[in-house]
Write a protein that holds these residues in place. Structure first.
Motif, PDB file in Angstrom:
ATOM      1  N   TYR A   1       0.840  -1.206   0.000  1.00  0.00           N
ATOM      2  CA  TYR A   1       0.000   0.000   0.000  1.00  0.00           C
ATOM      3  C   TYR A   1       0.872   1.252   0.000  1.00  0.00           C
ATOM      4  O   TYR A   1       0.663   2.178  -0.801  1.00  0.00           O
ATOM      5  CB  TYR A   1      -0.890  -0.044   1.248  1.00  0.00           C
TER       6      TYR A   1
ATOM      7  N   PHE B   1      -6.684  -0.503   0.782  1.00  0.00           N
ATOM      8  CA  PHE B   1      -7.385   0.223  -0.277  1.00  0.00           C
ATOM      9  C   PHE B   1      -8.893  -0.044  -0.234  1.00  0.00           C
ATOM     10  O   PHE B   1      -9.621   0.464  -1.099  1.00  0.00           O
ATOM     11  CB  PHE B   1      -6.885  -0.231  -1.654  1.00  0.00           C
TER      12      PHE B   1
ATOM     13  N   MET C   1      -3.937   1.035  -8.134  1.00  0.00           N
ATOM     14  CA  MET C   1      -4.698   0.332  -7.097  1.00  0.00           C
ATOM     15  C   MET C   1      -5.610  -0.724  -7.718  1.00  0.00           C
ATOM     16  O   MET C   1      -5.592  -1.900  -7.311  1.00  0.00           O
ATOM     17  CB  MET C   1      -5.546   1.342  -6.311  1.00  0.00           C
TER      18      MET C   1
END
Ligand code: PBG
Length: 325
Positions: free
Chosen positions: A277, A314, A295
């Motif tokens: 991330y 996410f 993402m």
């Protein structure tokens, strides 16, 4: 299937065709949001290496849980940051520990959101290891009862599922037995079955204050170079009664994920960890990559490799994208 008879570009020429032949559908249903529960009143501490994530006190956890549920996310997984740590990690299995209180609060306010709890000692021990330390050894068998007591106290507080992440041998059996004896046979175990000794956990350890104070986790977490061993680790946890098996981290271990999905007939989870991330967030902040697109591509690739569900920081952002298209 030869050119010019076969032209793969025919089915790529417009968005409608591409949708028709798309093989992998990432859905909000696939997402699990990790949350950090911290002691205190009205606390919301930003985690610098994980933009958009915070250490949250119970009131804020409930708020975020509500938001996740509102977006259609099926589950959250809780990590605890206790007020004090000690050698035996007693806050991990304390009736009024931070995770236990967070579970009760979320389940009373957002009952339809599944609450999973991470079962481990590292956030609660002063030495930061995932098991009981004897000298400089992390003692496997002495850790099992404490882990099982931790899982039991989470389940008693109302956790819908427990997820042991410690990597001690035999902990799934121990947890299953203790839960069953307490009439909690309905509580599933999501085992961190193939969990690697990874540098990608760096930001998490900052978030949870759980870095080991001596040595590293290489005597219990898996060697990143090993693939065959992952099959043995997973079969062991399946035999011991795991309901879901996890591969962690996700992106650098997609080969493992793919093999586990093919070899086992159980739901497979993948943990898109803190470092995965942080890298995307950092590069996006610098304007070097398109954050939202990277993402979605990342999460889709994890699903394509075989994940039935993805634990990811996410989750909220991806759910927003998925809900708006
Ligand atoms: C606890 C635990 C860790 C993570 C999940 N559970 C840290 C570790 O093993 O050091 C890492 C999660 C992440 O990096 O996002 N054992």
């Amino acid at each position: 299937m030869l050119f010019p008879d076969y032209r793969p570009r025919r089915m790529r020429q417009n968005a409608a065709f591409r949708r028709l032949v798309r093989e992998t559908q990432l859905q909000v249903d696939d997402l699990i949001l990790p949350l950090f529960a911290v002691e205190g009143k009205d606390v919301k501490n930003a985690i610098p290496s994980m933009p958009g994530h915070f250490q949250l006190s119970v009131n804020h956890l409930v708020e975020t849980a509500r938001e996740a549920h509102g977006l259609g996310i099926p589950a959250v997984i809780l990590f605890g940051i206790p007020a004090r740590k000690d050698p035996m990690g007693t806050q991990a299995y304390a009736k009024d520990g931070i995770v236990q209180r967070a579970v009760r609060a979320i389940k009373s306010k957002v009952p339809d959101l599944a609450v999973i709890t991470d079962v481990c000692l590292c956030e609660y021990t002063d030495h930061g290891h995932c098991g009981v330390v004897q000298g400089h050894i992390i003692d496997n068998d002495l850790s099992l009862d404490l882990l099982a007591q931790t899982a039991l106290s989470h389940a008693k507080a109302g956790a819908d599922m427990v997820a042991p992440s410690d990597m001690m041998d035999g902990r799934v059996t121990e947890i299953r037995n203790v839960l069953d004896e307490a009439n909690l046979s309905h509580v599933p175990i999501m085992s961190y079955a193939a969990k690697y000794c990874s540098a990608f956990y760096g930001p998490f350890r900052e978030a949870a204050g759980s870095a080991p104070q001596f040595g590293d986790r290489s005597t219990y977490q898996m060697d990143p170079a090993n693939a065959q061993e992952a099959i043995r680790e997973v079969s062991m946890d399946v035999e011991e009664g795991a309901d879901i098996v996890m591969v962690k981290p996700a992106l650098p271990y997609l080969d493992i994920l793919c093999r586990i999905k093919q070899e086992f007939d159980l739901p497979v989870a993948a943990y898109n960890v803190s470092g995965e991330y942080a890298m995307i967030k950092a590069a996006a902040e610098k304007g070097w990559i398109d954050g939202p697109r990277v993402m979605m591509e990342t999460l889709t690739s994890i699903k394509r490799a075989g994940a039935d569900m993805i634990l990811t920081y996410f989750a909220l952002e991806a759910a927003q994208v998925l809900n708006n298209r």
